[in-house]
Enzyme design. Structure first.
Site, PDB file in Angstrom:
ATOM      1  N   PRO A  11     -29.381  42.627 -42.098  1.00  0.00           N
ATOM      2  CA  PRO A  11     -28.658  43.137 -43.258  1.00  0.00           C
ATOM      3  C   PRO A  11     -27.822  44.379 -42.994  1.00  0.00           C
ATOM      4  CG  PRO A  11     -31.015  43.532 -43.474  1.00  0.00           C
ATOM      5  CD  PRO A  11     -30.835  42.609 -42.306  1.00  0.00           C
ATOM      6  N   ASN A  12     -26.676  44.393 -43.634  1.00  0.00           N
ATOM      7  CA  ASN A  12     -25.727  45.512 -43.645  1.00  0.00           C
ATOM      8  C   ASN A  12     -24.937  45.665 -42.342  1.00  0.00           C
ATOM      9  OD1 ASN A  12     -26.555  46.377 -46.308  1.00  0.00           O
ATOM     10  ND2 ASN A  12     -28.431  47.085 -45.349  1.00  0.00           N
ATOM     11  N   ARG A  19     -19.845  51.549 -42.048  1.00  0.00           N
ATOM     12  CA  ARG A  19     -21.110  52.060 -42.546  1.00  0.00           C
ATOM     13  C   ARG A  19     -21.613  53.190 -41.647  1.00  0.00           C
ATOM     14  NH1 ARG A  19     -26.535  48.977 -40.872  1.00  0.00           N
ATOM     15  NH2 ARG A  19     -27.996  50.190 -42.114  1.00  0.00           N
ATOM     16  N   TYR A  24     -23.811  54.749 -36.469  1.00  0.00           N
ATOM     17  CA  TYR A  24     -23.722  53.393 -35.919  1.00  0.00           C
ATOM     18  C   TYR A  24     -22.435  53.106 -35.144  1.00  0.00           C
ATOM     19  CZ  TYR A  24     -27.753  52.569 -38.947  1.00  0.00           C
ATOM     20  OH  TYR A  24     -28.981  52.629 -39.525  1.00  0.00           O
ATOM     21  N   ASN A  75     -30.925  42.061 -33.601  1.00  0.00           N
ATOM     22  CA  ASN A  75     -30.951  43.335 -34.308  1.00  0.00           C
ATOM     23  C   ASN A  75     -31.289  42.980 -35.752  1.00  0.00           C
ATOM     24  OD1 ASN A  75     -30.644  45.740 -35.579  1.00  0.00           O
ATOM     25  ND2 ASN A  75     -28.616  46.214 -34.757  1.00  0.00           N
ATOM     26  N   ALA A  78     -32.760  46.548 -41.070  1.00  0.00           N
ATOM     27  CA  ALA A  78     -33.880  47.071 -41.878  1.00  0.00           C
ATOM     28  C   ALA A  78     -35.097  46.143 -41.858  1.00  0.00           C
ATOM     29  CB  ALA A  78     -33.414  47.307 -43.307  1.00  0.00           C
ATOM     30  N   GLU A  99     -34.860  42.743 -28.236  1.00  0.00           N
ATOM     31  CA  GLU A  99     -34.619  43.495 -29.474  1.00  0.00           C
ATOM     32  C   GLU A  99     -33.582  44.583 -29.191  1.00  0.00           C
ATOM     33  OE1 GLU A  99     -38.111  45.413 -31.033  1.00  0.00           O
ATOM     34  OE2 GLU A  99     -37.014  46.238 -32.765  1.00  0.00           O
ATOM     35  N   HIS A 101     -31.116  47.771 -31.046  1.00  0.00           N
ATOM     36  CA  HIS A 101     -30.678  48.625 -32.164  1.00  0.00           C
ATOM     37  C   HIS A 101     -29.561  49.528 -31.663  1.00  0.00           C
ATOM     38  CE1 HIS A 101     -33.968  47.323 -34.626  1.00  0.00           C
ATOM     39  NE2 HIS A 101     -34.729  47.419 -33.555  1.00  0.00           N
ATOM     40  N   ARG A 108     -35.611  58.594 -35.184  1.00  0.00           N
ATOM     41  CA  ARG A 108     -35.185  58.682 -36.582  1.00  0.00           C
ATOM     42  C   ARG A 108     -36.396  58.831 -37.512  1.00  0.00           C
ATOM     43  NH1 ARG A 108     -30.846  54.310 -37.949  1.00  0.00           N
ATOM     44  NH2 ARG A 108     -30.783  55.649 -39.813  1.00  0.00           N
TER      45      ARG A 108
HETATM   46  C1  DQA Z   1     -30.585  49.511 -36.935  1.00  0.00           C
HETATM   47  C2  DQA Z   1     -31.688  50.532 -37.259  1.00  0.00           C
HETATM   48  C3  DQA Z   1     -32.407  50.177 -38.532  1.00  0.00           C
HETATM   49  O1  DQA Z   1     -33.416  51.132 -38.814  1.00  0.00           O
HETATM   50  C4  DQA Z   1     -31.432  50.142 -39.698  1.00  0.00           C
HETATM   51  O2  DQA Z   1     -32.093  49.720 -40.878  1.00  0.00           O
HETATM   52  C5  DQA Z   1     -30.236  49.317 -39.428  1.00  0.00           C
HETATM   53  C6  DQA Z   1     -29.612  49.367 -38.094  1.00  0.00           C
HETATM   54  C7  DQA Z   1     -29.757  49.916 -35.712  1.00  0.00           C
HETATM   55  O3  DQA Z   1     -29.103  49.046 -35.152  1.00  0.00           O
HETATM   56  O4  DQA Z   1     -29.748  51.092 -35.312  1.00  0.00           O
HETATM   57  O5  DQA Z   1     -29.687  48.681 -40.315  1.00  0.00           O
HETATM   58  O6  DQA Z   1     -31.196  48.261 -36.661  1.00  0.00           O
END
Ligand code: DQA
Length: 150
Positions: A11-12, A19, A24, A75, A78, A99, A101, A108
């Site tokens: 998501p997002n 964003r 990011y 990825n 959230a 995995e 990120h 964080r």
């Molecule tokens: C994320 C880190 C997550 O905590 C966050 O909710 C994201 C992006 C990252 O790529 O740094 O949406 O996965």
């Protein structure tokens, strides 16, 4: 025929580049997709790249990867920190999992330091921004090479 790697985004991440760019980065998800495909081609891997804001859709894609894809890069955004459903799907599919990120989740907020995905992943790449996706495709190639030897 090239092995296929599925790169999944949660998501997002469709808002990448717009964003919270200080966190990011300014690359869009389309830029990241292009970089993954280029890196994949150099490693003789075919990369499919998808994003969803829907947990159930991500679960369906993970489960459907069995038999078609040789490895997964994910990825889960959230959902990383909340989704037992995604963890269970990753365990069920029995594929190598990387995995990734963009941000350094261990640096964080406390709630981001726990990853359900990590319990199914072979390894974690975190904090290298968009470049981390290229590292993740490299890592998938490495896992495929090591499993071919054993
Ligand atoms: C994320 C880190 C997550 O905590 C966050 O909710 C994201 C992006 C990252 O790529 O740094 O949406 O996965």
């Amino acid at each position: 025929m090239s092995a296929k790697v599925l790169v999944l985004n949660g998501p997002n991440l469709n808002m990448l580049g717009v964003r919270e760019p200080t966190l990011y980065g300014r690359a869009s998800l389309a830029d990241v997709e292009a970089a993954c495909k280029t890196r994949g081609a150099a490693l003789d891997l075919e990369v499919d790249f998808r994003q969803s804001n829907d947990e159930g859709e991500l679960v369906d894609w993970i489960l459907a990867a069995r038999g078609t894809y040789a490895a997964l890069v994910i990825n889960a955004a959230a959902y990383t920190h909340t989704s037992v459903a995604i963890l269970d799907a990753l365990l069920a599919v029995e594929l190598p999992v990387v995995e990734i990120h963009l941000s350094h989740i261990m640096k964080r907020e406390t709630f981001r330091r726990h990853s359900y995905v990590a319990e199914a992943a072979d390894g974690l790449i975190t904090g290298f921004g968009a470049y981390g996706y290229e590292l993740a495709v490299d890592a998938a190639a490495h896992l495929l090479k090591s499993s071919a030897k054993s």
